[in-house]
Structures are given as C-alpha cells and as structure tokens.
Design a protein around this motif. Structure first.
Motif, mmCIF file in Angstrom:
data_model
loop_
_atom_site.group_PDB
_atom_site.id
_atom_site.type_symbol
_atom_site.label_atom_id
_atom_site.label_comp_id
_atom_site.label_asym_id
_atom_site.label_seq_id
_atom_site.Cartn_x
_atom_site.Cartn_y
_atom_site.Cartn_z
ATOM 1 N N LEU A 260 0.842 -1.193 0.000
ATOM 2 C CA LEU A 260 0.000 0.000 0.000
ATOM 3 C C LEU A 260 0.880 1.246 0.000
ATOM 4 N N PRO A 261 0.347 2.370 -0.471
ATOM 5 C CA PRO A 261 1.104 3.620 -0.354
ATOM 6 C C PRO A 261 1.437 3.895 1.117
ATOM 7 N N ASN A 262 2.559 4.499 1.349
ATOM 8 C CA ASN A 262 3.014 4.913 2.678
ATOM 9 C C ASN A 262 3.436 3.757 3.578
ATOM 10 N N THR A 263 3.700 2.574 3.010
ATOM 11 C CA THR A 263 4.213 1.481 3.827
ATOM 12 C C THR A 263 5.733 1.492 3.795
ATOM 13 N N LYS A 264 6.317 0.783 4.767
ATOM 14 C CA LYS A 264 7.766 0.657 4.825
ATOM 15 C C LYS A 264 8.220 -0.353 3.769
ATOM 16 N N PRO A 265 9.467 -0.268 3.313
ATOM 17 C CA PRO A 265 9.967 -1.233 2.320
ATOM 18 C C PRO A 265 9.787 -2.667 2.811
ATOM 19 N N GLY A 266 9.238 -3.519 1.933
ATOM 20 C CA GLY A 266 9.031 -4.922 2.268
ATOM 21 C C GLY A 266 7.802 -5.212 3.105
ATOM 22 N N GLU A 267 7.110 -4.186 3.553
ATOM 23 C CA GLU A 267 5.930 -4.374 4.385
ATOM 24 C C GLU A 267 4.751 -4.807 3.523
ATOM 25 N N LYS A 268 4.046 -5.832 3.971
ATOM 26 C CA LYS A 268 2.904 -6.350 3.223
ATOM 27 C C LYS A 268 1.609 -5.910 3.896
ATOM 28 N N TRP A 269 0.963 -6.851 4.536
ATOM 29 C CA TRP A 269 -0.291 -6.553 5.226
ATOM 30 C C TRP A 269 -0.037 -5.506 6.307
ATOM 31 N N VAL A 270 -0.850 -4.459 6.331
ATOM 32 C CA VAL A 270 -0.697 -3.416 7.344
ATOM 33 C C VAL A 270 -1.985 -3.303 8.162
ATOM 34 N N LEU A 271 -1.790 -3.064 9.446
ATOM 35 C CA LEU A 271 -2.928 -2.905 10.348
ATOM 36 C C LEU A 271 -3.716 -1.657 10.008
ATOM 37 N N MET A 272 -5.011 -1.773 10.096
ATOM 38 C CA MET A 272 -5.893 -0.629 9.879
ATOM 39 C C MET A 272 -6.370 -0.137 11.240
ATOM 40 N N ASP A 273 -6.638 1.144 11.344
ATOM 41 C CA ASP A 273 -7.176 1.732 12.563
ATOM 42 C C ASP A 273 -8.698 1.756 12.482
ATOM 43 N N ARG A 274 -9.337 1.308 13.548
ATOM 44 C CA ARG A 274 -10.790 1.369 13.594
ATOM 45 C C ARG A 274 -11.210 2.823 13.801
ATOM 46 N N VAL A 275 -12.152 3.275 13.011
ATOM 47 C CA VAL A 275 -12.636 4.643 13.132
ATOM 48 C C VAL A 275 -14.099 4.698 13.577
ATOM 49 N N PHE A 276 -14.777 3.544 13.621
ATOM 50 C CA PHE A 276 -16.167 3.526 14.057
ATOM 51 C C PHE A 276 -16.532 2.130 14.519
ATOM 52 N N LYS A 277 -17.345 2.048 15.566
ATOM 53 C CA LYS A 277 -17.929 0.795 16.045
ATOM 54 C C LYS A 277 -19.337 1.105 16.508
ATOM 55 N N LEU A 278 -20.313 0.406 15.987
ATOM 56 C CA LEU A 278 -21.701 0.655 16.305
ATOM 57 C C LEU A 278 -22.025 0.349 17.758
ATOM 58 N N ASN A 279 -21.621 -0.830 18.217
ATOM 59 C CA ASN A 279 -21.925 -1.237 19.601
ATOM 60 C C ASN A 279 -20.638 -1.409 20.384
ATOM 61 N N ASN A 280 -20.626 -0.880 21.582
ATOM 62 C CA ASN A 280 -19.428 -1.010 22.421
ATOM 63 C C ASN A 280 -19.529 -2.153 23.375
#
Length: 111
Positions: free
Chosen positions: A91-111
C-alpha cells in the motif's frame, strides 16, 4: 479474543488476481497449520478490485512478533510468501518490504 483488520493491494492485473484467488481456494495445509498454530482462530480475506481486507481473530497467545518469528523459521511459509509477493504490492506509505498493514478502527456501532 482479539480482532485485527489489515489491508494490502494486489497487482492491478485481472489475470494475476484470478491466479491469486485460485491459490486461496486451496491454501497449502502447511500454511493453514502455521496460521492456526500462531494463535489465529479465524481469518477472512475480502477483495474489491485490487484492494484486499483481512479480518483475523486471535486467542491470547497471538502476537505479530511471535507470528513473524514462526514464519521466518518455517521454509514452507517462506516459500508461500515469496510466491504470493508475485501477486501483491504494498500500500502507499508502507515501509519497504511491508505487506499486510494494520488498519485503525474509526467507528464501532456497539461497544
């Protein structure tokens, strides 16, 4: 249980995408064993165009560091990862050799 969401792109080539999906219809048993052996209890991968989204559910033994060490010590996993890199691109903005990158959760309906 903990859930992780990750993203990765595929090469933007319909033939390569089809080949990638064909590999995932019959994932090597050693790869499945390495995934579950690292503490991953469930995994799903979704695709839109060439963008992929992975959901991993893990038990308390799972860490990304432990999984990386296990993968590095497993020749079959290294072979699989080398093969998959033919189809994948960072993905854009990843480190060299980095594959799968963690995504940040921005919304959750139920806590």
């Amino acid at each position: 249980m903990k859930r992780y969401c990750l993203a990765l792109d595929l090469q933007d080539d319909p033939l390569l995408i089809a080949e990638y999906e064909a590999y995932h219809e019959d994932v090597w048993p050693e790869i499945k064993a390495s995934i579950t052996g690292s503490g991953v209890t469930d995994m799903e991968i979704y695709r839109f165009s060439n963008r992929m989204f992975m959901i991993m559910e893990t038990d308390d033994t799972f860490t990304f560091e432990r999984k990386a060490a296990m993968d590095a010590a497993n020749p079959k996993v290294r072979e699989w990862e080398k093969l998959m890199w033919k189809f994948q691109k960072p993905l854009p903005n990843t480190k060299p050799g980095e594959k799968w990158v963690l995504m940040d959760r921005v919304f959750k309906l139920n806590n």
